[in-house]
Scaffold this active site. Structure first.
Site, PDB file in Angstrom:
ATOM      1  N   SER A  32      42.565  34.578  40.726  1.00  0.00           N
ATOM      2  CA  SER A  32      42.973  33.227  40.339  1.00  0.00           C
ATOM      3  C   SER A  32      44.263  33.215  39.526  1.00  0.00           C
ATOM      4  O   SER A  32      45.031  32.247  39.597  1.00  0.00           O
ATOM      5  CB  SER A  32      41.840  32.564  39.540  1.00  0.00           C
ATOM      6  OG  SER A  32      41.507  33.330  38.389  1.00  0.00           O
ATOM      7  N   ASP A  85      39.721  41.095  34.672  1.00  0.00           N
ATOM      8  CA  ASP A  85      38.522  40.385  34.232  1.00  0.00           C
ATOM      9  C   ASP A  85      38.269  40.597  32.748  1.00  0.00           C
ATOM     10  O   ASP A  85      37.769  39.713  32.057  1.00  0.00           O
ATOM     11  CB  ASP A  85      37.305  40.856  35.044  1.00  0.00           C
ATOM     12  CG  ASP A  85      37.493  40.646  36.531  1.00  0.00           C
ATOM     13  OD1 ASP A  85      38.007  39.573  36.908  1.00  0.00           O
ATOM     14  OD2 ASP A  85      37.165  41.549  37.320  1.00  0.00           O
ATOM     15  N   GLY A  96      38.267  43.597  39.558  1.00  0.00           N
ATOM     16  CA  GLY A  96      37.546  43.662  40.816  1.00  0.00           C
ATOM     17  C   GLY A  96      36.498  42.597  41.031  1.00  0.00           C
ATOM     18  O   GLY A  96      35.707  42.692  41.963  1.00  0.00           O
ATOM     19  N   GLY A  97      36.522  41.552  40.181  1.00  0.00           N
ATOM     20  CA  GLY A  97      35.588  40.457  40.424  1.00  0.00           C
ATOM     21  C   GLY A  97      35.779  39.867  41.808  1.00  0.00           C
ATOM     22  O   GLY A  97      34.836  39.392  42.432  1.00  0.00           O
ATOM     23  N   GLY A  98      37.018  39.933  42.305  1.00  0.00           N
ATOM     24  CA  GLY A  98      37.308  39.434  43.649  1.00  0.00           C
ATOM     25  C   GLY A  98      37.122  40.462  44.742  1.00  0.00           C
ATOM     26  O   GLY A  98      37.302  40.155  45.922  1.00  0.00           O
ATOM     27  N   GLU A 104      43.954  47.262  44.733  1.00  0.00           N
ATOM     28  CA  GLU A 104      44.705  46.924  43.526  1.00  0.00           C
ATOM     29  C   GLU A 104      45.069  48.180  42.737  1.00  0.00           C
ATOM     30  O   GLU A 104      46.174  48.293  42.202  1.00  0.00           O
ATOM     31  CB  GLU A 104      43.885  45.970  42.660  1.00  0.00           C
ATOM     32  CG  GLU A 104      43.776  44.567  43.230  1.00  0.00           C
ATOM     33  CD  GLU A 104      42.803  43.685  42.499  1.00  0.00           C
ATOM     34  OE1 GLU A 104      42.883  42.451  42.656  1.00  0.00           O
ATOM     35  OE2 GLU A 104      41.942  44.213  41.760  1.00  0.00           O
TER      36      GLU A 104
END
Length: 216
Positions: A32, A85, A96-98, A104
């Protein structure tokens, strides 16, 4: 005074876009906060080439007029910019929440500078679970048995075919835990990023961006 995380994300992302110059090879993270970076970069109309860490980021970047190519035939990037995060005082990150943490980390490691952009609520005194993992589908049950505390996500496979999961155990010693993940066969990538990888953390605080240099 309460701060708006979304506004702070935009502040940090805009500050990071100002670090990008013509001719750079730029690694674009996922999430985000990066979503605010892409239009900020697009508005600058720079002559840059980008590598995206996820199909979602690539799609958004192209819509903003950025030139995005595959991460092939490139051994170094000038700069990589990504969110996080959690950020602890020494500069350890959980990302790595996504679900894009493996790509990455590859992009961050390949960059001369890795810039982390966050809102102030992402700064924590101590890292806390969960820690995202990407695990090979081959032998998955054996990996889960070897590493208690891992819960599979109800999520699609990654673009590279990995299974997403989260580790819900103790995170008090991130260096030890990162070594454990690295030594566990079947784990493709984990969301613990060491301070040595981070060049600077740009934190949105109200209407201003603050620079924090990791001391780890």
């Amino acid at each position: 005074m309460e701060h708006d995380p979304e506004s702070e994300k935009r502040v940090a992302a805009t500050a990071s876009a100002d670090l990008v110059e013509d001719g750079m090879l730029v690694g674009l993270g996922t999430g985000s906060t990066v979503a605010y970076l892409l239009p900020a970069l697009g508005r600058r109309r720079l002559d840059i080439s980008c590598v995206a860490t996820s199909p979602a980021t690539e799609s958004l970047a192209v819509k903003e007029g950025l030139r995005v190519g595959p991460f092939d035939g490139i051994d170094r990037l000038t700069i990589a910019i990504d969110g996080a995060d959690q950020v602890d005082p020494s500069g350890w990150l959980i990302k790595g929440g996504g679900g894009a943490h493996t790509r990455e980390k590859i992009v961050a490691a390949a960059a001369d500078r890795f810039v982390v952009i966050v809102s102030s609520n992402k700064l924590v005194e101590r890292l806390a679970p969960p820690v995202p993992l990407e695990i090979m589908a081959f032998g998955l049950d054996s990996v889960l048995r070897a590493l208690p505390g891992v819960v599979l996500r109800q999520a699609p496979r990654t673009p590279d075919g990995g299974v997403l999961a989260d580790y819900h155990g103790d995170v008090d010693d991130p260096e030890r835990l990162a070594a454990l993940f690295g030594a566990t066969a079947g784990i493709v990538g984990h969301g613990l990023f060491p301070p040595t990888m981070v060049s600077v953390v740009l934190v949105g605080r109200g209407k201003h961006a603050e620079s924090i240099r990791p001391d780890g």
